[in-house]
Design a protein around this motif. Structure first.
Motif, mmCIF file in Angstrom:
data_model
loop_
_atom_site.group_PDB
_atom_site.id
_atom_site.type_symbol
_atom_site.label_atom_id
_atom_site.label_comp_id
_atom_site.label_asym_id
_atom_site.label_seq_id
_atom_site.Cartn_x
_atom_site.Cartn_y
_atom_site.Cartn_z
ATOM 1 N N GLU A 75 3.276 -14.831 16.873
ATOM 2 C CA GLU A 75 3.433 -13.850 15.525
ATOM 3 C C GLU A 75 1.937 -13.362 15.326
ATOM 4 O O GLU A 75 1.013 -14.303 15.778
ATOM 5 N N PRO A 76 1.606 -12.477 14.708
ATOM 6 C CA PRO A 76 0.528 -12.058 14.293
ATOM 7 C C PRO A 76 -0.318 -12.814 13.326
ATOM 8 O O PRO A 76 0.139 -13.523 12.358
ATOM 9 N N LEU A 77 -1.470 -13.570 13.820
ATOM 10 C CA LEU A 77 -2.228 -14.640 13.173
ATOM 11 C C LEU A 77 -3.513 -14.226 13.031
ATOM 12 O O LEU A 77 -4.244 -13.281 13.581
ATOM 13 N N LEU A 78 -4.441 -14.771 12.100
ATOM 14 C CA LEU A 78 -5.903 -14.895 12.245
ATOM 15 C C LEU A 78 -6.381 -16.455 12.503
ATOM 16 O O LEU A 78 -6.258 -17.227 11.885
ATOM 17 N N ARG A 79 -7.441 -16.368 13.528
ATOM 18 C CA ARG A 79 -8.136 -17.625 13.964
ATOM 19 C C ARG A 79 -9.319 -17.405 13.205
ATOM 20 O O ARG A 79 -10.086 -16.553 13.364
ATOM 21 N N ILE A 80 -9.643 -18.442 12.425
ATOM 22 C CA ILE A 80 -10.851 -18.531 11.593
ATOM 23 C C ILE A 80 -11.588 -19.574 12.111
ATOM 24 O O ILE A 80 -11.230 -20.884 12.424
ATOM 25 N N LYS A 81 -13.098 -19.352 12.257
ATOM 26 C CA LYS A 81 -14.119 -20.218 12.702
ATOM 27 C C LYS A 81 -15.099 -20.084 11.711
ATOM 28 O O LYS A 81 -15.494 -19.088 10.877
ATOM 29 N N GLY A 82 -15.894 -21.332 11.552
ATOM 30 C CA GLY A 82 -17.029 -21.342 10.580
ATOM 31 C C GLY A 82 -17.083 -22.841 9.885
ATOM 32 O O GLY A 82 -16.722 -23.678 10.407
ATOM 33 N N ASN A 83 -17.537 -22.768 8.563
ATOM 34 C CA ASN A 83 -17.497 -23.943 7.777
ATOM 35 C C ASN A 83 -15.890 -24.343 7.266
ATOM 36 O O ASN A 83 -15.256 -23.752 6.322
ATOM 37 N N LEU A 84 -15.294 -24.814 8.152
ATOM 38 C CA LEU A 84 -13.936 -25.085 8.061
ATOM 39 C C LEU A 84 -13.509 -25.839 6.665
ATOM 40 O O LEU A 84 -12.242 -25.565 6.126
ATOM 41 N N LEU A 106 -5.722 -21.443 11.680
ATOM 42 C CA LEU A 106 -4.851 -20.261 11.824
ATOM 43 C C LEU A 106 -4.057 -20.189 10.439
ATOM 44 O O LEU A 106 -3.527 -20.914 9.953
ATOM 45 N N ILE A 107 -4.014 -18.798 10.273
ATOM 46 C CA ILE A 107 -3.095 -18.357 8.741
ATOM 47 C C ILE A 107 -2.396 -17.041 9.719
ATOM 48 O O ILE A 107 -2.888 -16.521 10.640
ATOM 49 N N ARG A 108 -1.587 -16.709 8.622
ATOM 50 C CA ARG A 108 -0.613 -15.499 9.182
ATOM 51 C C ARG A 108 -1.650 -14.449 8.700
ATOM 52 O O ARG A 108 -2.370 -14.297 7.899
ATOM 53 N N ALA A 129 0.152 -15.451 18.492
ATOM 54 C CA ALA A 129 0.536 -17.095 18.749
ATOM 55 C C ALA A 129 1.454 -17.708 17.946
ATOM 56 O O ALA A 129 1.969 -17.237 16.767
ATOM 57 N N PRO A 130 1.984 -18.925 18.474
ATOM 58 C CA PRO A 130 3.319 -19.449 17.671
ATOM 59 C C PRO A 130 2.384 -20.050 16.444
ATOM 60 O O PRO A 130 1.095 -20.618 16.445
ATOM 61 N N PHE A 131 2.890 -20.074 15.117
ATOM 62 C CA PHE A 131 2.343 -20.570 13.754
ATOM 63 C C PHE A 131 3.117 -21.732 13.664
ATOM 64 O O PHE A 131 4.251 -22.026 13.199
#
Length: 169
Positions: A75-84, A106-108, A129-131
């Motif tokens: 499903e549509p997700l956002l991959r987030i990188k940085g200061n986790l 990962l968030i929707r 990707a799968p969530f």
């Protein structure tokens, strides 16, 4: 081919043998109580559970012929990188389901959250990707509402005490 009715969830790792079929469900679709689901390769199964449950990938639905495996759909997700740590705090403060991976979150997909996270210095990438977000702190599954876990629910625990909820939004 119909698989009849599934009235029991079998958690991942507790059932053995091969699945008789598979259903592929997104995050919202894996939260259910009563629903007719399409099975991969054709056919369907009626899910009729005693209460609403949050299914995880690898869980199964017991039917007369065996177990139907539950898989996570892309499903549509956002991959987030940085200061986790900082980014996870902001995501959690908005009560947003979040999957925690080694080097990213990962968030929707949500354009408002994408903008907020980018302004906080995150690298934000749209993916499919799968969530599989983190479950609740008080037990298996989602954190819809405010409960104290299965032990208190099974004893009939009601909210007969005060809770102070402060959220700085």
């Amino acid at each position: 081919m119909g698989f009849g009715t599934a009235g029991e969830v079998v958690r991942a790792g507790t059932w053995q043998g091969e699945a008789v079929a598979r259903v592929v469900l997104d995050y919202e679709g894996r939260f259910l109580r009563r629903k007719r689901l399409a099975v991969e390769g054709g056919g369907d199964v009626l899910v009729d559970l005693p209460q609403t449950v949050s299914l995880e990938p690898g869980d199964g639905l017991r039917v007369e012929a065996g177990v139907i495996e539950v898989a996570a759909a892309a499903e549509p997700l956002l991959r987030i990188k940085g200061n986790l740590v900082r980014l996870a705090w902001h995501i959690g403060n908005r009560h947003t389901p979040c999957e925690v991976a080694g080097d990213h979150l990962l968030i929707r997909a949500d354009h408002v959250l994408a903008n907020m996270l980018a302004h906080l210095g995150a690298e934000v990438e749209a993916i499919d990707a799968p969530f599989r977000p983190e479950g609740g702190a008080y037990g298996h599954g989602r954190t819809h509402g405010h409960s104290h876990g299965p032990e208190e629910q099974s004893r009939g625990h009601e909210h007969d005490h005060e809770h102070e909820h402060r959220h700085g939004h």
